[in-house]
Design a protein around this motif. Structure first.
Motif, PDB file in Angstrom:
ATOM      1  N   LEU A 279       3.073   7.490  13.038  1.00  0.00           N
ATOM      2  CA  LEU A 279       3.157   8.947  11.353  1.00  0.00           C
ATOM      3  C   LEU A 279       5.301   8.847  11.399  1.00  0.00           C
ATOM      4  N   GLU A 280       5.854   8.691  12.750  1.00  0.00           N
ATOM      5  CA  GLU A 280       7.207   8.943  13.014  1.00  0.00           C
ATOM      6  C   GLU A 280       7.761   7.634  12.558  1.00  0.00           C
ATOM      7  N   ASN A 281       7.520   6.738  13.125  1.00  0.00           N
ATOM      8  CA  ASN A 281       8.076   5.214  13.050  1.00  0.00           C
ATOM      9  C   ASN A 281       7.814   4.552  11.993  1.00  0.00           C
ATOM     10  N   GLU A 282       6.560   4.595  11.458  1.00  0.00           N
ATOM     11  CA  GLU A 282       5.809   3.628  10.281  1.00  0.00           C
ATOM     12  C   GLU A 282       6.341   4.303   9.011  1.00  0.00           C
ATOM     13  N   LEU A 283       5.294   5.290   9.142  1.00  0.00           N
ATOM     14  CA  LEU A 283       5.398   5.968   8.153  1.00  0.00           C
ATOM     15  C   LEU A 283       6.689   7.293   7.779  1.00  0.00           C
ATOM     16  N   SER A 284       7.275   7.275   8.481  1.00  0.00           N
ATOM     17  CA  SER A 284       8.764   8.641   7.862  1.00  0.00           C
ATOM     18  C   SER A 284       9.623   7.423   7.930  1.00  0.00           C
ATOM     19  N   GLU A 285       9.890   5.784   8.415  1.00  0.00           N
ATOM     20  CA  GLU A 285      11.059   5.338   7.027  1.00  0.00           C
ATOM     21  C   GLU A 285      10.522   4.624   5.635  1.00  0.00           C
ATOM     22  N   LYS A 286       9.325   4.421   5.501  1.00  0.00           N
ATOM     23  CA  LYS A 286       9.187   4.561   4.270  1.00  0.00           C
ATOM     24  C   LYS A 286       9.183   5.518   3.350  1.00  0.00           C
ATOM     25  N   LEU A 287       8.765   6.739   3.905  1.00  0.00           N
ATOM     26  CA  LEU A 287       9.414   7.624   2.751  1.00  0.00           C
ATOM     27  C   LEU A 287      10.282   8.027   2.708  1.00  0.00           C
TER      28      LEU A 287
ATOM     29  N   GLU B 114      19.339   4.908   1.213  1.00  0.00           N
ATOM     30  CA  GLU B 114      20.567   4.393   0.829  1.00  0.00           C
ATOM     31  C   GLU B 114      21.940   5.745   0.274  1.00  0.00           C
ATOM     32  N   TYR B 115      21.009   6.346  -0.074  1.00  0.00           N
ATOM     33  CA  TYR B 115      21.871   7.744  -0.470  1.00  0.00           C
ATOM     34  C   TYR B 115      22.659   8.471   0.169  1.00  0.00           C
ATOM     35  N   PHE B 116      21.911   8.522   1.201  1.00  0.00           N
ATOM     36  CA  PHE B 116      21.771   9.133   2.421  1.00  0.00           C
ATOM     37  C   PHE B 116      22.881   9.157   3.842  1.00  0.00           C
ATOM     38  N   ASN B 117      22.753   8.095   3.902  1.00  0.00           N
ATOM     39  CA  ASN B 117      23.430   6.853   5.322  1.00  0.00           C
ATOM     40  C   ASN B 117      24.598   7.567   5.093  1.00  0.00           C
TER      41      ASN B 117
ATOM     42  N   TYR C 190      12.452   7.805  -1.421  1.00  0.00           N
ATOM     43  CA  TYR C 190      12.748   9.557  -1.646  1.00  0.00           C
ATOM     44  C   TYR C 190      13.188   9.595  -3.391  1.00  0.00           C
ATOM     45  N   ARG C 191      14.192   8.346  -3.589  1.00  0.00           N
ATOM     46  CA  ARG C 191      14.723   8.680  -5.062  1.00  0.00           C
ATOM     47  C   ARG C 191      14.289   7.563  -5.706  1.00  0.00           C
ATOM     48  N   ASP C 192      12.989   7.197  -5.272  1.00  0.00           N
ATOM     49  CA  ASP C 192      12.162   6.301  -6.461  1.00  0.00           C
ATOM     50  C   ASP C 192      11.513   6.613  -7.523  1.00  0.00           C
ATOM     51  N   ASP C 193      10.711   7.837  -7.227  1.00  0.00           N
ATOM     52  CA  ASP C 193       9.817   8.659  -8.117  1.00  0.00           C
ATOM     53  C   ASP C 193       9.772   9.568  -7.907  1.00  0.00           C
ATOM     54  N   LEU C 194      10.453  10.050  -9.111  1.00  0.00           N
ATOM     55  CA  LEU C 194      10.547  11.923  -8.907  1.00  0.00           C
ATOM     56  C   LEU C 194       9.656  12.709  -8.295  1.00  0.00           C
ATOM     57  N   ASP C 195       8.435  12.845  -9.248  1.00  0.00           N
ATOM     58  CA  ASP C 195       6.972  13.471  -8.353  1.00  0.00           C
ATOM     59  C   ASP C 195       6.877  13.491  -6.814  1.00  0.00           C
ATOM     60  N   PHE C 196       7.343  12.476  -6.445  1.00  0.00           N
ATOM     61  CA  PHE C 196       7.302  11.606  -4.978  1.00  0.00           C
ATOM     62  C   PHE C 196       7.990  12.371  -4.590  1.00  0.00           C
TER      63      PHE C 196
ATOM     64  N   ILE D 218       0.637  -1.496  -0.258  1.00  0.00           N
ATOM     65  CA  ILE D 218      -0.194   0.282  -0.132  1.00  0.00           C
ATOM     66  C   ILE D 218       0.871   1.237  -0.284  1.00  0.00           C
ATOM     67  N   TYR D 219       2.279   1.366   0.623  1.00  0.00           N
ATOM     68  CA  TYR D 219       3.085   1.976   0.715  1.00  0.00           C
ATOM     69  C   TYR D 219       3.492   2.812  -1.118  1.00  0.00           C
ATOM     70  N   ASP D 220       3.679   1.227  -1.405  1.00  0.00           N
ATOM     71  CA  ASP D 220       4.176   1.755  -2.984  1.00  0.00           C
ATOM     72  C   ASP D 220       3.028   2.703  -3.547  1.00  0.00           C
ATOM     73  N   VAL D 221       2.053   2.287  -3.843  1.00  0.00           N
ATOM     74  CA  VAL D 221       0.926   2.918  -3.907  1.00  0.00           C
ATOM     75  C   VAL D 221       0.504   4.700  -3.611  1.00  0.00           C
ATOM     76  N   MET D 222       0.914   4.592  -2.257  1.00  0.00           N
ATOM     77  CA  MET D 222       0.714   5.858  -1.631  1.00  0.00           C
ATOM     78  C   MET D 222       2.061   6.903  -2.685  1.00  0.00           C
ATOM     79  N   PHE D 223       2.948   6.516  -2.029  1.00  0.00           N
ATOM     80  CA  PHE D 223       4.048   7.511  -2.726  1.00  0.00           C
ATOM     81  C   PHE D 223       3.876   7.506  -5.014  1.00  0.00           C
ATOM     82  N   ASN D 224       3.435   6.531  -4.878  1.00  0.00           N
ATOM     83  CA  ASN D 224       3.221   6.756  -6.786  1.00  0.00           C
ATOM     84  C   ASN D 224       2.263   7.848  -6.844  1.00  0.00           C
ATOM     85  N   ILE D 225       2.275   9.471  -7.105  1.00  0.00           N
ATOM     86  CA  ILE D 225       1.580   9.567  -7.003  1.00  0.00           C
ATOM     87  C   ILE D 225       0.704   9.758  -8.292  1.00  0.00           C
TER      88      ILE D 225
END
Length: 300
Positions: A146-154, A192-195, A158-164, A77-84
């Motif tokens: 929001l801080e634990n589940e959603l923030s980690e997915k967000l 993975e790009y900023f760690n 970050y780099r998976d979808d340009l619109d997102f 469901i997160y993949d759908v939510m983050f695909n604008i």
């Protein structure tokens, strides 16, 4: 036979008054109010057009990504939510179906479509009220989710979808925040790009950095410095980090903004709720008028 008995017998054999004499209905009379009918049609037509616009934008964004060779990953469901693009198509589809039912139901006086429309609006209203009640009763649980589940997915997506990615950059710039949770800019170590792992594990040039949207906005700068957030996670002094980027997470920043403008936010929420109740009332009123009109046809 007495005069009283004769009068009683005449009343007994007298024919019953016809239905037309019992109730006189003016020609062209109708219970259906044109104001209610066309008000519902007008507003639902506007929402129907907005739904079509959302679908068109979502399809365009999806086709644009597909033409650029991007792979769609819609496993959770997160993949759908983050695909604008897909999110716009889903929201636009729901709005389009419900508003189309209200538009045609009011115009054609169709009871099935009107009942479907009012039922959907009632479900949406109850769901919104339930979410608001849960957020008010259990604010810490909502913040924790929001801080634990959603923030980690967000952060991870970050780099998976340009619109997102552009959406997150826009939020960070407008609210002058960095990251999602109360950890602030440190959230970007989950990407993975900023760690800040070793250079062998993370050869990215953005290693130990943050996106450029975390940086302070300079009013006189015309060009965007995309490298302004590089290596800020490696800085030892907090003062150096504060001078360079925004350090507060977006959830605490938005919460502080809402708490500081509680009355306007509450007024907007009440206005939205009242508008939904008004549209539900219009639909139920039109349904009652149609039922009254049908009973009038039966009498006639």
């Amino acid at each position: 036979m007495s005069p009283r008995e004769q009068a009683y017998r005449e009343r007994a054999v007298a024919p019953a008054p016809s239905s037309s004499r019992r109730r006189r209905i003016p020609e062209g009379f109708t219970y259906i109010s044109s104001c209610v009918k066309y008000t519902m049609f007008f507003f639902n037509f506007l929402f129907w057009m907005c739904g079509l616009l959302l679908i068109a934008v979502g399809i365009y964004a999806t086709l644009d990504k597909w033409s650029n060779g991007e792979v769609f990953n819609l496993k959770t469901i997160y993949d759908v939510m983050f695909n604008i693009g897909f999110l716009f198509i889903i929201i636009g589809g729901v709005v389009c179906i419900v508003s189309f039912a209200g538009c045609i139901g009011s115009l054609r006086e169709n009871m099935f479509l009107l009942k479907f429309y009012s039922f959907c609006l009632l479900i949406f209203f109850l769901a919104e009220m339930t979410l608001m009640a849960l957020a008010f009763i259990y604010p810490h649980k909502l913040t924790e989710f929001l801080e634990n589940e959603l923030s980690e997915k967000l952060i991870a997506s970050y780099r998976d979808d340009l619109d997102f990615q552009n959406l997150i950059d826009l939020v960070q710039q407008d609210f002058e925040c960095c990251g999602i949770s109360s950890n602030g800019y440190r959230d970007w170590s989950k990407n993975e790009y900023f760690n800040c792992t070793t250079k062998e594990d993370n050869p990215s040039v953005e290693r130990c950095g943050v996106p450029y949207s975390c940086c302070h906005k300079e009013p006189n700068d015309v060009l965007v410095n995309f490298m302004c957030g590089f290596e800020v996670q490696e800085m030892k002094e907090v003062e150096d980090v504060v001078r360079k980027i925004n350090t507060e997470g977006c959830i605490p920043a938005i919460q502080a903004l809402i708490e500081g403008n509680l009355y306007p936010v509450g007024g907007i929420a009440i206005g939205i709720a009242l508008s939904q109740l008004f549209v539900i009332w219009l639909s139920r009123t039109l349904e009652g008028q149609i039922e009254s009109q049908k009973s009038l046809w039966t009498i006639q």
